[in-house]
Scaffold this active site. Structure first.
Site: not given
Ligand code: GBH
Length: 457
Positions: A77, A121, A166, A299, A301, A361
Site C-alpha cells: 500500500r 495521504h 484518515e 488503521n 494503533y 495500518e
C-alpha cells in the site's frame, strides 16, 4: 508449537506514504505540498527535519521492490503525491509524475506484489491550500479531477484503491489541533474540512470505478476504540464524546446515517457549529458520501480510556487516561493493546457491516539500532505484530470479514511532526547511507506470510 492459520486468500503486506518515503521533493516537476511548507516552518517538526530526501524511495524504488519481494510480501500500500501529478492542484498534468507511479506499479506487478493505491495521504498541493484547502468545497472538486487523472493512468493495472487516508487527521488533527499541515487551530474550519474530505470520497468512488473496471474501492479511517474509565455517567459521557469525535463522525455518514446528532449538539453547545447546525452539508451530500464501497480500511494503533474532565469542561474535551500501568508503551507514548483491535474489528462488523475489512495500518515505534553484527533485534515490534495478528484472527472467528493486513511500515520513514526520531519500519533505514536492513520482525513476518499463519507456543 502450533500454527494459527489464516484463510487461503488472506493478503499480507506493508504500507507507506508518498511524503514519508519518496524524497525528490523538487524533481521532475513536483509542485510544493502543504507538508513541504509546514515542515520547513520552524517549530512544527520536533527534530527540525523534512521530507526533502526521506528514504530517497523516488530513486530507489527498484531496490525497495526487490527487498519486498525477498521478504515474501504479497501486497504493498503506497500513496500518490498529488503535487507530482498536478503541481498546482488543478489543470495541467505533469507526465513525469505519472511516469514514476507507472514504473512503480509495473515493478510491483512484475515482482508479484499487488498494489493498493491511496490517493490522498496528506500532501495537498500548496496552491490549493492558498485557495482555502479542505475547508473549501472546491478542494473536493479538485480531488475528483486529480482522482480521474490517476485512475485513468493506473486503473488498467491497479485494482485496489483507497480514496483517503484518515479523514480525522486530515481535518481535525490538522485544522483543529494544528499538529499537522496546514497547522490551523479553528474547530469550525476543521469540521468543514471533515465534510469536504468525505464528500470528495463519495464523488471519487464512481470516477475510479469508471476508469478502472473491476476495481475494489474503499476508504481508510484511523479509528480509536475506547472505553469509559468507570461506570459513572460522567465517564460514560466522555467515552460517548470521544467515540463520536474520532469514530462515529466518519463512520455514520459513510454507512448511510446522518452525522451523529449527539455530536452536532455537543458542537453547537461548545460554539464549534452555529445554532442552525452543520450548515456546510448541502442537499445530496449525504447520499454521495454513503456510496457503496467494497471495503473499509482500518488503521489501528491504540485504544483510549476516558475519564470525564468535569472541572472545568468549557471546551468539552474529555481527557484520555491511561489506567493500565502494567501495559507496555511504544516510543510514541501509545499503549500496546492488541485486544482493542479485536473489539474494533468486531464492532465495525456488527455496527456498520462493511463488505470487507483490511487493516491498512498497524505497527509500532521502537528504535533498535543495528548491533555489531548488523542485525536489528526488534523483539518488541515482533511481539507487537504477533499479538495484533492473533487479535485480528479472533475478530475473524467472530465474523469480521478481514481480508488482509498491512504492517505500518515497510521501512523507517519521516514520521510527520516527529521527524525521523520515531521508527515504525520492519526495515531499518540508515539515513546517512540509505542502506536498508530487514529487522528481526521483517524476517519473522516473512515466515508468517510463507506459513500463512502465526506460530504460537
Ligand atoms: C498514521 O496515523 C498515519 O497514517 C501514518 O502516516 C503514520 O506514520 C502512522 O500512523 C504512525 O503515526 O491520543 O496520543 O493516544 C496515526 C493516527 C491518530 C494514531 C491519533 C494515534 C491517538 C494518539 N493517529 N491516535 S493518542
Amino acid at each position: 508449537m502450533a500454527l494459527i492459520g489464516f484463510p487461503k486468500d488472506f493478503l499480507w503486506g506493508t504500507a507507506t506514504s508518498s511524503y514519508q518515503i519518496e524524497g525528490a521533493a523538487t524533481e521532475d516537476g513536483r509542485g510544493e505540498s502543504i507538508w513541504d511548507r509546514f515542515s520547513k516552518t520552524p517549530g512544527k517538526v520536533g527534530d527540525g527535519t523534512n521530507g526533502d530526501v526521506a528514504c530517497d524511495h523516488y530513486h530507489r524504488y527498484r531496490e525497495d521492490i526487490a527487498l519486498m519481494k525477498s521478504l515474501g510480501m504479497q501486497a504493498y500500500r503506497f500513496s500518490v503525491a498529488w503535487p507530482r501529478i498536478l503541481p498546482t492542484g488543478r489543470g495541467k498534468v505533469n507526465p513525469k509524475g505519472l511516469d514514476f507511479y507507472n514504473r512503480l506499479v509495473d515493478g510491483l506487478l512484475e515482482a508479484g506484489i499487488t498494489p493498493f493505491v491511496t490517493l490522498y495521504h496528506w500532501d495537498l498541493p500548496q496552491a490549493l491550500q492558498d485557495q482555502g484547502g479542505w475547508p473549501r468545497r472546491s478542494t473536493a472538486e479538485a480531488f475528483v479531477e486529480y482522482t480521474e487523472v490517476v485512475a485513468r493512468a493506473l486503473g488498467d493495472r491497479v485494482k485496489n484503491w483507497i480514496t483517503h487516508n484518515e479523514p480525522w487527521c486530515i481535518s481535525l488533527l490538522s485544522h483543529e489541533k494544528g499538529l499537522h499541515a496546514p497547522g490551523l487551530k479553528d474547530f469550525r474550519l476543521a469540521l468543514a474540512a471533515s465534510h469536504h474530505v468525505l464528500l470528495s470520497h463519495g464523488w471519487a468512488v464512481p470516477v475510479i470505478r469508471a476508469a478502472s473496471p473491476g476495481a475494489q474501492v474503499g476508504i481508510t479511517l484511523n479509528l480509536s476504540p475506547a472505553e469509559p474509565a468507570s461506570a459513572s455517567a460522567a465517564d460514560y459521557d466522555a467515552f460517548r464524546h470521544h467515540d463520536g469525535y474520532f469514530n462515529r463522525w466518519f463512520l455514520d455518514p459513510l454507512y448511510g446515517r446522518h452525522y451523529p446528532a449527539d455530536m452536532i449538539a455537543d458542537y453547537i453547545k461548545a460554539g464549534h457549529l452555529p445554532s442552525e447546525g452543520f450548515t456546510v452539508v448541502q442537499p445530496g451530500d449525504l447520499e454521495a458520501i454513503a456510496v457503496d464501497t467494497d471495503f473499509l480500511g482500518v488503521n489501528y494503533y491504540n485504544r483510549a480510556v476516558l475519564r470525564s474532565d468535569k472541572v472545568p469542561e468549557e471546551k468539552n474535551h474529555p481527557r484520555t487516561v491511561h489506567l493500565a500501568p502494567e501495559s507496555e508503551w511504544t516510543e510514541m507514548g501509545w499503549e500496546v493493546h492488541p485486544d482493542s483491535l479485536r473489539k474494533l474489528l468486531t464492532r465495525l462488523h456488527v455496527d456498520y457491516g462493511p463488505r470487507k475489512l483490511y487493516v491498512t495500518e498497524n505497527g509500532a515505534s521502537f528504535s533498535t539500532p543495528p548491533d555489531a553484527q548488523g542485525r536489528v533485534p526488534d523483539e518488541k515490534r515482533l511481539n507487537f505484530l504477533r499479538d495484533h495478528f492473533l487479535a485480528a484472527r479472533k475478530a475473524m472467528d467472530a465474523g469480521a470479514p478481514l481480508a488482509g493486513y498491512f504492517v505500518w511500515s515497510f521501512m523507517d520513514n519521516f514520521e510527520w511532526d516527529r521527524g525521523y526520531a520515531q521508527r515504525f519500519g520492519i526495515v531499518w533505514v540508515d539515513y546517512k547511507t540509505q542502506q536498508r536492513i530487514p529487522k528481526d520482525s521483517a524476517l519473522w513476518y516473512r515466515d508468517v506470510i510463507k506459513a500463512n499463519g502465526v506460530q504460537v507456543p
